[in-house]
Design a protein around this motif. Sequence first.
Motif, PDB file in Angstrom:
ATOM      1  N   THR A  44       0.801  -1.230   0.000  1.00  0.00           N
ATOM      2  CA  THR A  44       0.000   0.000   0.000  1.00  0.00           C
ATOM      3  C   THR A  44       0.836   1.283   0.000  1.00  0.00           C
ATOM      4  OG1 THR A  44      -0.046   0.123   2.411  1.00  0.00           O
ATOM      5  CG2 THR A  44      -1.808  -1.141   1.355  1.00  0.00           C
ATOM      6  N   THR A  45       0.156   2.373  -0.334  1.00  0.00           N
ATOM      7  CA  THR A  45       0.781   3.710  -0.279  1.00  0.00           C
ATOM      8  C   THR A  45       1.179   4.023   1.165  1.00  0.00           C
ATOM      9  OG1 THR A  45      -1.414   4.670  -0.038  1.00  0.00           O
ATOM     10  CG2 THR A  45      -0.496   4.640  -2.247  1.00  0.00           C
ATOM     11  N   GLU A  46       0.431   3.451   2.126  1.00  0.00           N
ATOM     12  CA  GLU A  46       0.784   3.687   3.535  1.00  0.00           C
ATOM     13  C   GLU A  46       2.126   3.048   3.887  1.00  0.00           C
ATOM     14  OE1 GLU A  46      -3.727   4.167   5.335  1.00  0.00           O
ATOM     15  OE2 GLU A  46      -2.605   2.332   5.777  1.00  0.00           O
ATOM     16  N   ALA A  47       2.433   1.935   3.222  1.00  0.00           N
ATOM     17  CA  ALA A  47       3.745   1.314   3.445  1.00  0.00           C
ATOM     18  C   ALA A  47       4.847   2.237   2.924  1.00  0.00           C
ATOM     19  CB  ALA A  47       3.813  -0.042   2.749  1.00  0.00           C
ATOM     20  N   CYS A  48       4.537   2.955   1.852  1.00  0.00           N
ATOM     21  CA  CYS A  48       5.511   3.902   1.284  1.00  0.00           C
ATOM     22  C   CYS A  48       5.733   5.064   2.258  1.00  0.00           C
ATOM     23  CB  CYS A  48       5.001   4.418  -0.062  1.00  0.00           C
ATOM     24  SG  CYS A  48       6.073   5.638  -0.844  1.00  0.00           S
ATOM     25  N   THR A  49       4.629   5.593   2.755  1.00  0.00           N
ATOM     26  CA  THR A  49       4.733   6.697   3.722  1.00  0.00           C
ATOM     27  C   THR A  49       5.534   6.240   4.943  1.00  0.00           C
ATOM     28  OG1 THR A  49       2.484   7.121   3.007  1.00  0.00           O
ATOM     29  CG2 THR A  49       3.308   8.501   4.761  1.00  0.00           C
ATOM     30  N   GLN A  50       5.240   5.017   5.382  1.00  0.00           N
ATOM     31  CA  GLN A  50       5.950   4.460   6.538  1.00  0.00           C
ATOM     32  C   GLN A  50       7.448   4.303   6.244  1.00  0.00           C
ATOM     33  OE1 GLN A  50       4.272   3.920   9.471  1.00  0.00           O
ATOM     34  NE2 GLN A  50       6.329   3.669  10.303  1.00  0.00           N
ATOM     35  N   TYR A  51       7.743   3.906   5.003  1.00  0.00           N
ATOM     36  CA  TYR A  51       9.149   3.759   4.569  1.00  0.00           C
ATOM     37  C   TYR A  51       9.886   5.091   4.744  1.00  0.00           C
ATOM     38  CZ  TYR A  51      12.799   3.873   0.880  1.00  0.00           C
ATOM     39  OH  TYR A  51      13.949   4.060   0.165  1.00  0.00           O
ATOM     40  N   TYR A  52       9.247   6.177   4.356  1.00  0.00           N
ATOM     41  CA  TYR A  52       9.898   7.491   4.514  1.00  0.00           C
ATOM     42  C   TYR A  52       9.977   7.883   5.993  1.00  0.00           C
ATOM     43  CZ  TYR A  52      10.370   8.270  -0.465  1.00  0.00           C
ATOM     44  OH  TYR A  52      10.765   8.161  -1.786  1.00  0.00           O
ATOM     45  N   GLU A  53       8.910   7.580   6.749  1.00  0.00           N
ATOM     46  CA  GLU A  53       8.927   7.892   8.189  1.00  0.00           C
ATOM     47  C   GLU A  53      10.040   7.143   8.909  1.00  0.00           C
ATOM     48  OE1 GLU A  53       5.147   7.444  10.271  1.00  0.00           O
ATOM     49  OE2 GLU A  53       4.310   8.897   8.833  1.00  0.00           O
ATOM     50  N   ASP A  54      10.293   5.922   8.462  1.00  0.00           N
ATOM     51  CA  ASP A  54      11.332   5.106   9.095  1.00  0.00           C
ATOM     52  C   ASP A  54      12.723   5.420   8.542  1.00  0.00           C
ATOM     53  OD1 ASP A  54       9.434   3.834  10.651  1.00  0.00           O
ATOM     54  OD2 ASP A  54       9.160   2.151   9.271  1.00  0.00           O
ATOM     55  N   GLY A  55      12.876   6.553   7.890  1.00  0.00           N
ATOM     56  CA  GLY A  55      14.196   6.932   7.381  1.00  0.00           C
ATOM     57  C   GLY A  55      14.603   6.099   6.178  1.00  0.00           C
ATOM     58  N   ARG A  56      13.651   5.924   5.246  1.00  0.00           N
ATOM     59  CA  ARG A  56      13.897   5.166   4.014  1.00  0.00           C
ATOM     60  C   ARG A  56      14.307   3.720   4.293  1.00  0.00           C
ATOM     61  NH1 ARG A  56      15.141   8.863  -0.848  1.00  0.00           N
ATOM     62  NH2 ARG A  56      14.244  10.804  -0.120  1.00  0.00           N
ATOM     63  N   GLN A  57      13.553   3.072   5.156  1.00  0.00           N
ATOM     64  CA  GLN A  57      13.766   1.652   5.482  1.00  0.00           C
ATOM     65  C   GLN A  57      12.413   0.953   5.435  1.00  0.00           C
ATOM     66  OE1 GLN A  57      16.567   0.060   6.512  1.00  0.00           O
ATOM     67  NE2 GLN A  57      17.830   1.908   6.387  1.00  0.00           N
ATOM     68  N   ILE A  58      12.402  -0.298   5.016  1.00  0.00           N
ATOM     69  CA  ILE A  58      11.186  -1.094   5.163  1.00  0.00           C
ATOM     70  C   ILE A  58      11.285  -1.779   6.520  1.00  0.00           C
ATOM     71  CG2 ILE A  58       9.844  -3.024   4.258  1.00  0.00           C
ATOM     72  CD1 ILE A  58      10.767  -2.295   1.494  1.00  0.00           C
ATOM     73  N   ASN A  59      10.362  -1.471   7.432  1.00  0.00           N
ATOM     74  CA  ASN A  59      10.500  -2.023   8.787  1.00  0.00           C
ATOM     75  C   ASN A  59      10.152  -3.519   8.834  1.00  0.00           C
ATOM     76  OD1 ASN A  59       7.711  -2.391   9.268  1.00  0.00           O
ATOM     77  ND2 ASN A  59       7.476  -0.251   9.924  1.00  0.00           N
ATOM     78  N   ASP A  60      10.490  -4.149   9.970  1.00  0.00           N
ATOM     79  CA  ASP A  60      10.366  -5.611  10.085  1.00  0.00           C
ATOM     80  C   ASP A  60       8.932  -6.095   9.888  1.00  0.00           C
ATOM     81  OD1 ASP A  60      13.000  -5.559  10.594  1.00  0.00           O
ATOM     82  OD2 ASP A  60      12.854  -5.929  12.759  1.00  0.00           O
ATOM     83  N   GLU A  61       7.985  -5.309  10.412  1.00  0.00           N
ATOM     84  CA  GLU A  61       6.579  -5.720  10.330  1.00  0.00           C
ATOM     85  C   GLU A  61       6.134  -5.789   8.863  1.00  0.00           C
ATOM     86  OE1 GLU A  61       4.022  -2.808  12.095  1.00  0.00           O
ATOM     87  OE2 GLU A  61       2.219  -3.835  11.358  1.00  0.00           O
ATOM     88  N   ILE A  62       6.454  -4.749   8.120  1.00  0.00           N
ATOM     89  CA  ILE A  62       6.041  -4.707   6.709  1.00  0.00           C
ATOM     90  C   ILE A  62       6.798  -5.772   5.917  1.00  0.00           C
ATOM     91  CG2 ILE A  62       5.934  -3.271   4.625  1.00  0.00           C
ATOM     92  CD1 ILE A  62       5.521  -0.847   6.422  1.00  0.00           C
ATOM     93  N   MET A  63       8.082  -5.908   6.244  1.00  0.00           N
ATOM     94  CA  MET A  63       8.900  -6.923   5.577  1.00  0.00           C
ATOM     95  C   MET A  63       8.282  -8.315   5.750  1.00  0.00           C
ATOM     96  SD  MET A  63      11.816  -7.004   4.002  1.00  0.00           S
ATOM     97  CE  MET A  63      13.344  -6.284   4.546  1.00  0.00           C
TER      98      MET A  63
END
Length: 542
Positions: A44-63
């Motif tokens: 989702t687009t929310e995963a993208c927003t989260q990626y930017y919030e996490d400092g351009r990282q895909i966090n463990d939960e989304i991964m």
Amino acid sequence: MSKKYVYLFREGNASMRNLLGGKGANLAEMTNLGLPVPQGFTITTEACTQYYEDGRQINDEIMAEIMEYIGKMEEITGKKFGDLENPLLVSVRSGARASMPGMMDTILNLGLNEEVVNVIAKKSGNERWAWDCYRRFIQMYSDVVMEVGKKYFEQLIDKMKEEKGVTQDIELTAADLRELASQFKAEYKAKIGVDFPTDPKEQLMGAIKAVFRSWDNPRANVYRRDNDIPYSWGTAVNVQMMAFGNMGETSGTGVAFTRDPATGEKKLMGEFLMNAQGEDVVAGVRTPMPISKMAEIMPEVYEQFVGICHTLENHYHDMQDMEFTIEDRKLYMLQTRNGKRTAKAALKIACDLVDEGMITKEQAVSMIDPRNLDTLLHPQFDPKALKAAKPVAKALAASPGAACGQIVFSAEDAKAWKAAGKKVVLVRLETSPEDIEGMKAAQGILTVRGGMTSHAAVVARGMGTCCVSGCSAIAMDEENKKFVLAGKTYHEGDYLSIDGSTGNVYDGKIDTVDAAIVGEFGRIMAWADEFRKLQVRTCRQI
Ligand code: ADP
Ligand code: MG
């Protein structure tokens, strides 16, 4: 409960555009309609927003959720990443809420490595196809994920074509493509310092991150600024099983509109190429065939496609812009969206849909983007001046309006000349997304290669800028800023006039005149008067 960041196509629908992006939502909707869509999932687009919030990282939960969905996708398709029996190959596609054609990145044929290529070559008995997929994948992955410029790979292809004495990519043999793949990998290693990744899941995570990252690339930022698309929206990522249009002469790929996007005429319009993949059609690599030709080459597929066009128009109540691929005579739908159109076409389509009983007058009025109407008020060539003028070439009428200006050969020059108060016509072999600012600065755009769906044509129509594309009569010498057309050599600064409504190109200057509110324009404006609540009073100082 934690947030859901990944959806199978079969879990989504068209109303989930904010979350799944336009492409993802429509892939889901087409899946629900029972159309032949290669299956997959949308992050989702929310995963993208989260990626930017996490400092351009895909966090463990989304991964973890992505990994879970890879498993589900493998189950649905009956194929597995890296499998030596039945390997899964996917595309990784960007897709924001609003369509941003060509602005972000897509990677095709992901999941390939040396072992898997050999498996698919053997299983299909089509070595050329297998190696073509692999060399394309290395090219796209290197460019999009690792930012090794495209040009290094294009240079290698050009060198190979020269050595083999051929002019077209499709003339390269399986052995040539295999050699190219190994040259590409060497190029990758030389530029990046490590070997090209062989683990499909590692490739996939690299590609997903690259799509998220591409939301923030300079050309996407310019496009968003011009189209009022907020940065905060983010892009979704679609991971989709591949359909192969490059399997030989019974395969192909194309794009089509259910109605003519230039005039609005109710007629299937489109272009396709046999034995081709993805961007080949729009990138102007080869000049595509009109969709009507498909009726001759593959009548059954054509008939099925026409049926799908009806289904989609009836479903969306609007003209659709579609991407499709034929894999060994089997049709797959890869995208549908409400098509971009010229102002003239928008008015005709809105009126026709009312007349066909598909929409109401109110809906027709609200379908028209008022900013677009501006283009109808653009100058046309003065009919009297035009009578005396003789076209020096006729090419594709890619985006209407008339333009007259001095020739420039690059986007940078277009910007600089405009800043110096000059009117310019940008003449290019073909345009690419980097040229967007120069295209905006030009009165008109003339390209040597590319069809009605080329980058130049699509972007010019969106901007309301006049464009003539595919003018193959031009013998171009971009480097020395000159070209030869109809026996005359044109240099930078020479005057040229182009008509994006007819595709005509004229030598020198032609006077232009303003347009009037008549016909369908008048009809829509009258309906607007019925529904409007506000009146606007303007005055002009004399
Ligand atoms: P864009 O948003 O720039 O159009 P797309 O994601 O639509 O980018 O993809 C680029 C090209 O790759 C398109 O021509 C599309 O049809 C093709 N493509 C994408 N996914 C697949 C797939 N799964 N199989 C075959 N072709 C694909
Ligand atoms: Mg697309």
